[in-house]
Write an enzyme that holds these catalytic residues in place. Structure first.
Site, PDB file in Angstrom:
ATOM      1  N   ARG A  25       0.821  -1.212   0.000  1.00 38.11           N
ATOM      2  CA  ARG A  25       0.000   0.000   0.000  1.00 38.11           C
ATOM      3  C   ARG A  25       0.857   1.265   0.000  1.00 38.11           C
ATOM      4  NH1 ARG A  25      -5.206   2.218   1.872  1.00 38.11           N
ATOM      5  NH2 ARG A  25      -4.634   3.592   3.586  1.00 38.11           N
ATOM      6  N   CYS A  50     -10.976  15.895  -8.096  1.00 39.10           N
ATOM      7  CA  CYS A  50     -11.191  15.025  -6.934  1.00 39.10           C
ATOM      8  C   CYS A  50     -11.411  13.579  -7.382  1.00 39.10           C
ATOM      9  CB  CYS A  50     -12.413  15.534  -6.170  1.00 39.10           C
ATOM     10  SG  CYS A  50     -12.939  14.417  -4.875  1.00 39.10           S
ATOM     11  N   CYS A  53     -15.257  12.617  -6.451  1.00 37.69           N
ATOM     12  CA  CYS A  53     -16.458  13.280  -6.980  1.00 37.69           C
ATOM     13  C   CYS A  53     -17.124  12.418  -8.074  1.00 37.69           C
ATOM     14  CB  CYS A  53     -16.088  14.646  -7.551  1.00 37.69           C
ATOM     15  SG  CYS A  53     -16.218  15.982  -6.344  1.00 37.69           S
ATOM     16  N   ASN A  75     -11.850  -0.065  -2.216  1.00 34.85           N
ATOM     17  CA  ASN A  75     -10.654   0.770  -2.151  1.00 34.85           C
ATOM     18  C   ASN A  75      -9.639   0.290  -3.200  1.00 34.85           C
ATOM     19  OD1 ASN A  75      -8.188   2.068  -1.244  1.00 34.85           O
ATOM     20  ND2 ASN A  75      -9.215   2.371   0.730  1.00 34.85           N
ATOM     21  N   ASP A  76      -9.107   1.234  -3.968  1.00 32.81           N
ATOM     22  CA  ASP A  76      -8.140   0.857  -5.000  1.00 32.81           C
ATOM     23  C   ASP A  76      -6.792   0.469  -4.387  1.00 32.81           C
ATOM     24  OD1 ASP A  76      -9.885   1.435  -7.258  1.00 32.81           O
ATOM     25  OD2 ASP A  76      -9.651   3.542  -6.711  1.00 32.81           O
ATOM     26  N   HIS A 116     -18.934  17.674  -2.799  1.00 31.72           N
ATOM     27  CA  HIS A 116     -17.521  17.759  -2.425  1.00 31.72           C
ATOM     28  C   HIS A 116     -17.328  18.672  -1.211  1.00 31.72           C
ATOM     29  CE1 HIS A 116     -13.200  17.611  -3.452  1.00 31.72           C
ATOM     30  NE2 HIS A 116     -13.156  18.874  -3.108  1.00 31.72           N
ATOM     31  N   ASN A 154     -11.756   9.104   8.841  1.00 35.76           N
ATOM     32  CA  ASN A 154     -10.648   9.994   9.217  1.00 35.76           C
ATOM     33  C   ASN A 154     -11.001  11.337   8.635  1.00 35.76           C
ATOM     34  OD1 ASN A 154      -9.028   8.004  10.341  1.00 35.76           O
ATOM     35  ND2 ASN A 154      -8.139   7.500   8.361  1.00 35.76           N
ATOM     36  N   GLY A 160      -4.650  12.478   8.863  1.00 36.12           N
ATOM     37  CA  GLY A 160      -4.180  11.591   7.800  1.00 36.12           C
ATOM     38  C   GLY A 160      -5.206  11.371   6.705  1.00 36.12           C
ATOM     39  N   SER A 162      -6.752  11.721   3.304  1.00 37.68           N
ATOM     40  CA  SER A 162      -5.991  12.011   2.089  1.00 37.68           C
ATOM     41  C   SER A 162      -6.776  12.807   1.057  1.00 37.68           C
ATOM     42  CB  SER A 162      -5.522  10.698   1.467  1.00 37.68           C
ATOM     43  OG  SER A 162      -6.648   9.929   1.087  1.00 37.68           O
ATOM     44  N   HIS A 167     -15.777  11.624   3.246  1.00 38.32           N
ATOM     45  CA  HIS A 167     -15.859  10.169   3.016  1.00 38.32           C
ATOM     46  C   HIS A 167     -15.406   9.416   4.252  1.00 38.32           C
ATOM     47  CE1 HIS A 167     -11.598  11.062   2.336  1.00 38.32           C
ATOM     48  NE2 HIS A 167     -11.366   9.800   2.658  1.00 38.32           N
ATOM     49  N   GLN A 169     -14.422   5.083   5.558  1.00 35.37           N
ATOM     50  CA  GLN A 169     -13.857   3.847   5.036  1.00 35.37           C
ATOM     51  C   GLN A 169     -14.432   2.653   5.792  1.00 35.37           C
ATOM     52  OE1 GLN A 169      -9.712   3.480   4.087  1.00 35.37           O
ATOM     53  NE2 GLN A 169      -9.297   5.565   4.756  1.00 35.37           N
ATOM     54  N   GLU A 183     -11.906  -4.778  23.929  1.00 36.37           N
ATOM     55  CA  GLU A 183     -13.284  -4.424  24.312  1.00 36.37           C
ATOM     56  C   GLU A 183     -14.148  -5.676  24.457  1.00 36.37           C
ATOM     57  OE1 GLU A 183     -15.135  -1.330  22.051  1.00 36.37           O
ATOM     58  OE2 GLU A 183     -13.557   0.126  22.514  1.00 36.37           O
ATOM     59  N   HIS A 300     -16.879   5.670  18.700  1.00 31.76           N
ATOM     60  CA  HIS A 300     -15.876   6.506  19.366  1.00 31.76           C
ATOM     61  C   HIS A 300     -15.539   7.670  18.444  1.00 31.76           C
ATOM     62  CE1 HIS A 300     -14.737   3.478  22.410  1.00 31.76           C
ATOM     63  NE2 HIS A 300     -14.836   2.583  21.459  1.00 31.76           N
ATOM     64  N   TYR A 318       5.723  10.376  27.413  1.00 32.52           N
ATOM     65  CA  TYR A 318       5.132   9.542  28.464  1.00 32.52           C
ATOM     66  C   TYR A 318       3.999   8.672  27.897  1.00 32.52           C
ATOM     67  CZ  TYR A 318       3.786   8.086  33.137  1.00 32.52           C
ATOM     68  OH  TYR A 318       3.531   7.326  34.236  1.00 32.52           O
TER      69      TYR A 318
END
Ligand code: H2U
Ligand code: ZN
Length: 352
Positions: A25, A50, A53, A75-76, A116, A154, A160, A162, A167, A169, A183, A300, A318
């Site tokens: 990837r 984009c 789009c 996903n490509d 968009h 995200n 991160g 992109s 959108h 995932q 959990e 979450h 820490y």
């Protein structure tokens, strides 16, 4: 190594946790840094540049249809792939301290809408209902053959992300990832000794106190959890018990769309920016006979910001070496989120 370029998980012999490795990837496109601010779409309803789009050609040549509403595609650049690209034997060496297992799965991308320029909270509630419906359908389809279906978003270059086109995932795989497995164990243990799901008991306790509640309706409650690690972290819980997203009925899906719009609007209104975060859904593992009675479905939200649009909380030093630490208390964070209005600061300017 026998695993070649296949996706695999390696054991961390020191902690007992696993690490997903996706060697192939590497040439995934990055449009996050090109956009302004935290990766916000710059006011264009449609962008010819984009990859997400409608009607546009993606990085590897596939063309998006002229879609309206949420649109899902494979996903490509899948981090977990449906097939191995060559021999993929597990690794078990050094008395089992050096271990890896090949993994199989499917990764998809969900464009939230054809627009968009409209993030989740800026979409009309009925459009968010459609997104919730698509999430459940995807969990149903992928969950029929995958142990864990991770639905997530995200948002913002700082997280991160992109591409500024709103959108999310889905990564589905044939294994229980670390967070899911922790959990699962905690909820299983609590349920076995107390007879009620851990998160149902916890929500009752939070509702009695009220000080960490951010937004609620008849079906859902958004709160800053007692144990929140990120400054403005929230946990979204249904009032009724649902093991998985596929169990949600129409009132629960409608209520979810409403509370999502309100919660995310509050986030954006804090500093009048499109608030970055990673969010995702956790429900009982799939492709199993276990009904998941110990599970309560939840989402979450992990926003990275601390004091302003530019000051991020760093999980370093820490935190990396010992354990998580925070300054602003969860109660103060909840108060600040509660003080925000529920009309989006860009309402009117984006023109839905
Ligand atoms: P993130 O912005 O959260 O990275 O998600 C975008 C995903 O979209 C990313 O996983 C995929 C990337 O692999 N993508 C495609 O599948 N095709 C493209 O043409 C562009 C991006
Ligand atoms: Zn776009």
């Amino acid at each position: 190594m026998a695993l070649g370029k296949n996706s695999h998980r390696r054991l961390n012999a020191l902690t007992g946790e696993w690490l997903l490795v996706s060697p192939h990837r590497v040439d995934r496109p990055w449009d996050g840094a090109r956009s302004k601010g935290s990766g916000e779409a710059a006011g264009l309803r449609y962008s010819p540049d984009c990859y997400l789009c409608p009607g546009n050609v993606r990085k590897l040549g596939a063309r998006n249809p002229d879609y309206h509403g949420p649109y899902v595609f494979d996903n490509d650049f899948q981090a977990i792939r449906p097939e191995h690209s060559g021999p993929a034997d597990p690794v078990l060496e050094c008395d089992g301290l050096v271990a890896a297992s090949p993994v199989l799965g499917t990764c998809r991308v969900i464009c939230f809408s054809e627009r968009h320029d409209l993030s989740l909270p800026e979409l009309p509630e009925r459009s968010i209902v459609d997104i919730v419906g698509l999430w459940s359908e995807q969990v149903r389809e992928l969950g029929a053959r995958h142990r864990w279906v991770q639905v997530f978003e995200n948002k913002g270059a700082v997280m991160g992300c992109s591409n500024p086109h709103p959108h999310g995932q889905i990564w589905a795989g044939d294994f229980l990832p670390n967070e899911a497995s922790k959990e699962d164990a905690r909820q299983r243990g609590y349920h076995a000794s107390h007879g009620v799901p851990l998160l149902c008991r916890y929500l009752d306790w939070e509702l009695e106190r009220g000080e960490r509640i951010v937004a609620e309706n008849d079906e859902w409650v958004a709160l800053v959890p007692w144990w929140a690690m990120w400054p403005f972290e929230t946990l979204l819980l249904p009032r009724r018990r649902f093991a998985r997203m596929t169990d949600l009925d129409a009132p629960a899906r409608d209520g979810l769309a409403q509370v999502l719009k309100r919660l995310l609007t509050r986030y954006d209104n804090v500093w009048e920016i499109s608030f970055p975060y990673s969010m995702g859904w956790h429900g009982a593992p799939t492709a199993t006979d276990d009904p998941g009675d110990h599970w309560q479905l939840h989402a979450h939200f992990y926003p990275p910001l601390l004091r302003s649009a530019d000051v991020k909380k760093f999980m370093v030093g820490y935190e990396m070496l010992a354990e998580a630490q925070r300054d602003i208390t969860p109660e103060a964070a909840a108060e600040l989120l509660r003080a925000q209005g529920e009309v989006h600061y860009r309402a009117g300017s984006a023109g839905a």
